[in-house]
Design a protein around this motif. Structure first.
Motif, PDB file in Angstrom:
ATOM      1  N   GLU A 190       0.857  -1.186   0.000  1.00 43.66           N
ATOM      2  CA  GLU A 190       0.000   0.000   0.000  1.00 43.66           C
ATOM      3  C   GLU A 190       0.889   1.230   0.000  1.00 43.66           C
ATOM      4  N   VAL A 191       1.276   1.644  -1.182  1.00 41.83           N
ATOM      5  CA  VAL A 191       2.200   2.764  -1.327  1.00 41.83           C
ATOM      6  C   VAL A 191       1.491   4.068  -0.976  1.00 41.83           C
ATOM      7  N   ASN A 192       2.105   4.809  -0.076  1.00 38.27           N
ATOM      8  CA  ASN A 192       1.619   6.122   0.334  1.00 38.27           C
ATOM      9  C   ASN A 192       2.866   6.938   0.676  1.00 38.27           C
ATOM     10  N   VAL A 193       3.349   7.671  -0.287  1.00 36.83           N
ATOM     11  CA  VAL A 193       4.613   8.386  -0.159  1.00 36.83           C
ATOM     12  C   VAL A 193       4.578   9.388   0.993  1.00 36.83           C
ATOM     13  N   GLN A 194       3.456  10.086   1.176  1.00 37.57           N
ATOM     14  CA  GLN A 194       3.345  11.051   2.284  1.00 37.57           C
ATOM     15  C   GLN A 194       3.397  10.342   3.629  1.00 37.57           C
ATOM     16  N   ALA A 195       2.665   9.253   3.761  1.00 38.58           N
ATOM     17  CA  ALA A 195       2.667   8.506   5.022  1.00 38.58           C
ATOM     18  C   ALA A 195       4.060   7.941   5.294  1.00 38.58           C
ATOM     19  N   GLU A 196       4.720   7.467   4.225  1.00 34.03           N
ATOM     20  CA  GLU A 196       6.065   6.930   4.408  1.00 34.03           C
ATOM     21  C   GLU A 196       7.017   8.029   4.863  1.00 34.03           C
ATOM     22  N   ALA A 197       6.947   9.202   4.250  1.00 35.09           N
ATOM     23  CA  ALA A 197       7.825  10.316   4.627  1.00 35.09           C
ATOM     24  C   ALA A 197       7.629  10.688   6.095  1.00 35.09           C
ATOM     25  N   SER A 198       6.379  10.728   6.531  1.00 35.04           N
ATOM     26  CA  SER A 198       6.078  11.045   7.921  1.00 35.04           C
ATOM     27  C   SER A 198       6.629   9.959   8.856  1.00 35.04           C
ATOM     28  N   TYR A 199       6.393   8.715   8.468  1.00 38.75           N
ATOM     29  CA  TYR A 199       6.891   7.583   9.261  1.00 38.75           C
ATOM     30  C   TYR A 199       8.418   7.632   9.350  1.00 38.75           C
ATOM     31  N   LEU A 200       9.086   7.810   8.203  1.00 42.17           N
ATOM     32  CA  LEU A 200      10.547   7.792   8.186  1.00 42.17           C
ATOM     33  C   LEU A 200      11.153   8.926   9.000  1.00 42.17           C
ATOM     34  N   LYS A 201      10.493  10.064   9.016  1.00 44.48           N
ATOM     35  CA  LYS A 201      10.985  11.173   9.827  1.00 44.48           C
ATOM     36  C   LYS A 201      10.967  10.793  11.317  1.00 44.48           C
ATOM     37  N   ALA A 202       9.857  10.255  11.767  1.00 44.98           N
ATOM     38  CA  ALA A 202       9.753   9.831  13.168  1.00 44.98           C
ATOM     39  C   ALA A 202      10.706   8.668  13.452  1.00 44.98           C
ATOM     40  N   TYR A 203      10.748   7.716  12.531  1.00 47.84           N
ATOM     41  CA  TYR A 203      11.627   6.550  12.672  1.00 47.84           C
ATOM     42  C   TYR A 203      13.076   6.987  12.824  1.00 47.84           C
ATOM     43  N   ASN A 204      13.528   7.893  11.962  1.00 47.18           N
ATOM     44  CA  ASN A 204      14.928   8.331  11.998  1.00 47.18           C
ATOM     45  C   ASN A 204      15.282   9.009  13.312  1.00 47.18           C
ATOM     46  N   ASN A 205      14.358   9.781  13.868  1.00 44.95           N
ATOM     47  CA  ASN A 205      14.618  10.410  15.166  1.00 44.95           C
ATOM     48  C   ASN A 205      14.788   9.364  16.262  1.00 44.95           C
ATOM     49  N   ILE A 206      13.918   8.383  16.268  1.00 42.56           N
ATOM     50  CA  ILE A 206      14.003   7.308  17.263  1.00 42.56           C
ATOM     51  C   ILE A 206      15.286   6.517  17.056  1.00 42.56           C
ATOM     52  N   TYR A 207      15.576   6.194  15.804  1.00 45.54           N
ATOM     53  CA  TYR A 207      16.770   5.416  15.463  1.00 45.54           C
ATOM     54  C   TYR A 207      18.042   6.113  15.945  1.00 45.54           C
ATOM     55  N   LYS A 208      18.161   7.406  15.669  1.00 43.89           N
ATOM     56  CA  LYS A 208      19.357   8.151  16.069  1.00 43.89           C
ATOM     57  C   LYS A 208      19.534   8.140  17.583  1.00 43.89           C
ATOM     58  N   THR A 209      18.444   8.309  18.321  1.00 45.15           N
ATOM     59  CA  THR A 209      18.509   8.296  19.784  1.00 45.15           C
ATOM     60  C   THR A 209      18.944   6.927  20.285  1.00 45.15           C
ATOM     61  N   MET A 210      18.339   5.877  19.719  1.00 41.40           N
ATOM     62  CA  MET A 210      18.680   4.511  20.141  1.00 41.40           C
ATOM     63  C   MET A 210      20.149   4.214  19.855  1.00 41.40           C
ATOM     64  N   ILE A 211      20.601   4.499  18.648  1.00 43.47           N
ATOM     65  CA  ILE A 211      21.977   4.193  18.264  1.00 43.47           C
ATOM     66  C   ILE A 211      22.966   4.982  19.126  1.00 43.47           C
ATOM     67  N   ALA A 212      22.686   6.247  19.365  1.00 43.93           N
ATOM     68  CA  ALA A 212      23.582   7.051  20.210  1.00 43.93           C
ATOM     69  C   ALA A 212      23.707   6.433  21.599  1.00 43.93           C
ATOM     70  N   SER A 213      22.588   6.006  22.172  1.00 45.25           N
ATOM     71  CA  SER A 213      22.624   5.385  23.509  1.00 45.25           C
ATOM     72  C   SER A 213      23.392   4.063  23.480  1.00 45.25           C
ATOM     73  N   MET A 214      23.170   3.287  22.433  1.00 45.21           N
ATOM     74  CA  MET A 214      23.855   1.990  22.344  1.00 45.21           C
ATOM     75  C   MET A 214      25.348   2.166  22.073  1.00 45.21           C
ATOM     76  N   GLU A 215      25.713   3.155  21.279  1.00 42.13           N
ATOM     77  CA  GLU A 215      27.131   3.415  21.016  1.00 42.13           C
ATOM     78  C   GLU A 215      27.836   3.993  22.236  1.00 42.13           C
ATOM     79  N   ASP A 216      27.087   4.682  23.088  1.00 42.64           N
ATOM     80  CA  ASP A 216      27.666   5.253  24.301  1.00 42.64           C
ATOM     81  C   ASP A 216      27.916   4.212  25.385  1.00 42.64           C
ATOM     82  N   ALA A 217      27.361   3.024  25.232  1.00 46.63           N
ATOM     83  CA  ALA A 217      27.550   1.972  26.232  1.00 46.63           C
ATOM     84  C   ALA A 217      29.028   1.611  26.303  1.00 46.63           C
ATOM     85  N   ARG A 218      29.572   1.670  27.475  1.00 44.93           N
ATOM     86  CA  ARG A 218      30.984   1.359  27.686  1.00 44.93           C
ATOM     87  C   ARG A 218      31.107   0.196  28.666  1.00 44.93           C
ATOM     88  N   PRO A 219      32.126  -0.611  28.497  1.00 49.05           N
ATOM     89  CA  PRO A 219      32.310  -1.724  29.428  1.00 49.05           C
ATOM     90  C   PRO A 219      32.618  -1.222  30.833  1.00 49.05           C
TER      91      PRO A 219
END
Length: 175
Positions: A120-149
């Motif tokens: 179900e292609v919906n370019v506008q819905a995808e753009a909105s989803y990807l914007k939110a997804y990317n924000n969450i992704y960046k936060t998650m990755i930053a936290s995971m990369e900051d993990a130190r032994p």
């Protein structure tokens, strides 16, 4: 306004903290070093899989392409801790993660194959989803990369898995 003495104290305490941090990292045992190196490799594989996931125009299908490598990383991270942990509670959590994530991967693969036939292609819905997804992704990755032994593999695993799963929960909320 800070006086010279206050600035000197802050600098001194910062230096001490840095020295303890370096010393703690340098005193890691061989198991922790291998565990942490494995964790870094798993994290890089997950990042690559998620960042290079196919963008289809269908937010639901995009979500599946992104979450499969995310779940695969949780399995690998859990398998990694099981090699080094003697903590019964941590091992139980890791075994549960493996079982549930593998089941989730099977379900997502089947759903992905079904949706791919007629997305179900919906370019506008995808753009909105990807914007939110990317924000969450960046936060998650930053936290995971900051993990130190820390010298405690069990604690490290839990500290690494928390942002990993928080990210997944947030993606479910936007899907």
């Amino acid at each position: 306004m800070r006086t010279g003495i206050q600035i000197t104290r802050i600098g001194f305490f910062t230096l001490i903290l840095c020295m303890f941090s370096i010393q703690a990292h340098a005193q890691l045992g061989p198991d922790e070093k291998v565990y942490y190196d494995n964790y870094q490799s798993i994290l890089q594989i997950m990042e690559k899989g998620m960042e290079e996931s196919i963008k289809t125009g269908d937010p639901s299908l995009d979500f599946l392409y992104e979450m499969i490598p995310h779940h695969q990383a949780a399995v690998s991270m859990s398998e990694n801790v099981l090699k080094y942990s003697d903590n019964e509670q941590v091992n139980k959590i890791a075994a549960t993660i493996i079982r549930e994530q593998l089941e989730g991967i099977k379900k997502m693969e089947a759903l992905k194959d079904k949706i791919k036939v007629s997305p179900e292609v919906n370019v506008q819905a995808e753009a909105s989803y990807l914007k939110a997804y990317n924000n969450i992704y960046k936060t998650m990755i930053a936290s995971m990369e900051d993990a130190r032994p820390t010298g405690n593999i069990d604690k490290d695993f839990l500290e690494e898995m928390i942002p990993h799963h928080v990210g997944a929960i947030k993606w479910l909320e936007i899907s």
